[in-house]
Scaffold this active site. Structure first.
Site, short mmCIF file in Angstrom:
data_model
loop_
_atom_site.label_atom_id
_atom_site.label_comp_id
_atom_site.label_asym_id
_atom_site.label_seq_id
_atom_site.Cartn_x
_atom_site.Cartn_y
_atom_site.Cartn_z
N LYS A 107 -1.87 25.90 9.13
CA LYS A 107 -2.11 24.87 9.84
C LYS A 107 -3.51 24.77 9.27
O LYS A 107 -3.98 23.79 10.35
CB LYS A 107 -2.05 25.79 10.95
CG LYS A 107 -0.65 26.23 11.45
CD LYS A 107 -1.15 26.63 12.95
CE LYS A 107 0.67 26.79 13.82
NZ LYS A 107 1.99 27.74 13.13
C1 LIG Z 1 3.46 27.81 13.09
C2 LIG Z 1 3.69 28.05 11.74
C3 LIG Z 1 4.98 27.39 11.82
C4 LIG Z 1 5.61 26.59 12.63
O1 LIG Z 1 5.28 25.43 12.77
P1 LIG Z 1 6.26 24.24 13.33
O2 LIG Z 1 5.38 23.09 13.07
O3 LIG Z 1 5.13 24.99 14.73
O4 LIG Z 1 7.31 23.82 13.57
C5 LIG Z 1 5.80 28.13 10.77
N1 LIG Z 1 4.99 29.14 9.61
C6 LIG Z 1 4.21 29.54 9.96
C7 LIG Z 1 3.40 30.87 8.81
C8 LIG Z 1 3.10 29.02 11.16
O5 LIG Z 1 2.16 29.59 11.05
#
Ligand SMILES: *Cc1c(COP(=O)(O)O)cnc(C)c1O
Length: 434
Positions: A107
């Site tokens: 993210k």
């Molecule tokens: C947010 C997150 C996900 C999921 O990603 P999406 O875009 O919501 O499908 C997977 N793994 C981790 C570690 C995350 O923080």
């Protein structure tokens, strides 16, 4: 580029308005009005280009009219200023490591890009932007770091007291400068409720320029395409494109991959790897689309019962189930299987995954087992140390803290405690930004 609302009840906007608004007034998600094409020759020769050039080329059409070229170049440079390696796990399986950023999770990419776009738009308006965000842990850290020290932008983060891990709390509360942590003596739902109420408080929003750093924001969603292209740059066997497996919760990440594929990115197939929250898995296996209440699992960043980005995927495929199911399949992995995979892959291959990556790895193994001769990679979305409480007992050893974490655990937490009461939030915001 123009963006339209998927609910089709709001006017089209440019990239700037879409970023500032987050969601359209009709509560729809914004979607680009056309999908840019990147020529085949570009993908054939991708090794010649720098990572920054690739990111710039990819995103330029999406920000046309909102960001001048030199701003976009600066922003993508600051967005991907850490390595994104494609590591070999074994002969047919690779891991795209997205955890080398400041908060050790993918993210970081979206948060860094979005924060810098907002910073630029704020400077243009000569008005301070206040990002108000509720977090259950992970998103808040990425947002806080992404916006840290960006001129013209303040971040106010609400988190539930005692309900985030100690490392997560330090990531939220030790930055200082333009990042302010509000510790709410309630639940995550309380935090979300308070934030929602602030956005509908006309008296407040007329005085303070409030925005959300929501994961559905186009400025967070679109830059996630970058690392799919960087994986292709590192993919050795260009004559046989990879199967790409994405651990999925809200489906923003995989939707970005599918979007890049539509622009021309070579891929054999996509897999959405889910935990027990299997709304999409059931749908792709021929069932009805039935949102559910989220159930808690070990891969908790994917505990989503009604994934908000799935409508974007449907739009990308014109709501045609046939064409969607040719490109995308899905598997649901249990907590027991997740733990077994972490242990087995650590022992057999010497590679350590976090619970989310393990879900991805097992879903990929299964697919490759049924499709002989193919190879692929999964997205390792977080560093295993972020989930040490799950991973360490499974492998029986401690994971060394990476320097990014080590340096914050000794810092003093700085938070302002409020009750889950809107009057307290509103008083705080008014006091700080009168
Ligand atoms: C947010 C997150 C996900 C999921 O990603 P999406 O875009 O919501 O499908 C997977 N793994 C981790 C570690 C995350 O923080």
């Amino acid at each position: 580029m123009r963006y339209f609302s998927l609910n089709k009840q709001s006017p089209d906007v440019g990239f700037k308005e879409a970023t500032l608004q987050g969601q359209a007034p009709d509560k729809g998600l914004y979607f680009p009005d056309h999908i840019p094409v990147i020529e085949k020759e570009y993908f054939d020769k991708i090794e010649q280009y720098s990572n920054e050039d690739i990111a710039f080329r990819l995103l330029k059409p999406y920000v046309e009219g909102a960001l001048p070229d030199e701003e976009l170049a600066r922003i993508v440079g600051e967005t991907i200023n850490f390595p994104i390696p494609l590591e070999k796990v074994r002969e047919d399986i690779y891991s795209l490591e997205l955890f080398h950023g400041p908060t050790l999770a993918f993210k970081d990419v979206g948060a860094r890009f979005m924060s810098r776009c907002l910073g630029y738009f704020a400077r243009e308006r000569s008005e301070r932007v206040v990002v108000l965000v509720a977090t259950s842990g992970d998103t808040g850290g990425a947002v806080a770091h992404g916006f840290y020290d960006v001129p013209g932008v303040d971040v106010v983060i609400l988190y539930p007291s005692g309900k985030v891990s100690s490392v997560q709390e330090k990531q939220l509360t030790t930055l200082g400068k333009n990042i302010h942590a509000l510790e709410v003596t309630g639940s995550f739902d309380d935090c979300q409720q308070l934030v929602k109420q602030a956005f509908t408080d006309a008296a407040l929003t007329s005085r303070i320029f409030l925005t959300s750093a929501n994961s559905i924001n186009v400025a967070r969603w679109l830059p996630q395409q970058i690392y799919y292209l960087l994986a292709w740059k590192q993919w050795k066997e260009k004559e046989q494109p990879p199967v790409i497996c994405v651990p999925s919760g809200n489906f923003g990440n995989i939707c970005a991959g599918l979007l890049a594929h539509r622009s021309g990115l070579p891929a054999s197939h996509f897999i959405a790897a889910c935990n027990a929250n299997d709304v999409v898995t059931r749908y792709l296996q021929g069932g009805d689309y039935q949102p559910q209440k989220a159930v808690p699992t070990l891969s908790n960043a994917m505990d989503v019962g009604n994934p908000s980005n799935f409508v974007r995927i449907l739009e990308l495929f014109n709501h045609e189930f046939g064409s969607l199911s040719k490109v995308l399949s899905s598997a649901s992995i249990s907590d027991e299987e997740t733990k077994q995979t972490i242990r087995r892959v650590f022992e057999q291959d010497g590679y350590l995954t976090d619970p989310h990556g393990a879900v991805g790895l097992l879903a990929l193994e299964r697919y490759l087992g049924e499709h002989q001769g193919q190879r692929g990679f999964f997205l390792e979305t977080a560093h295993p140390v972020k989930f040490y409480d799950v991973v360490e007992p499974v492998i029986g050893t401690a994971i060394p803290l990476p320097p990014a974490v080590q340096s914050i655990v000794d810092l003093e937490k700085q938070s302002h405690v409020i009750a889950p009461d809107y009057e307290e939030l509103s008083a705080y915001l008014r006091g700080r930004y009168h």
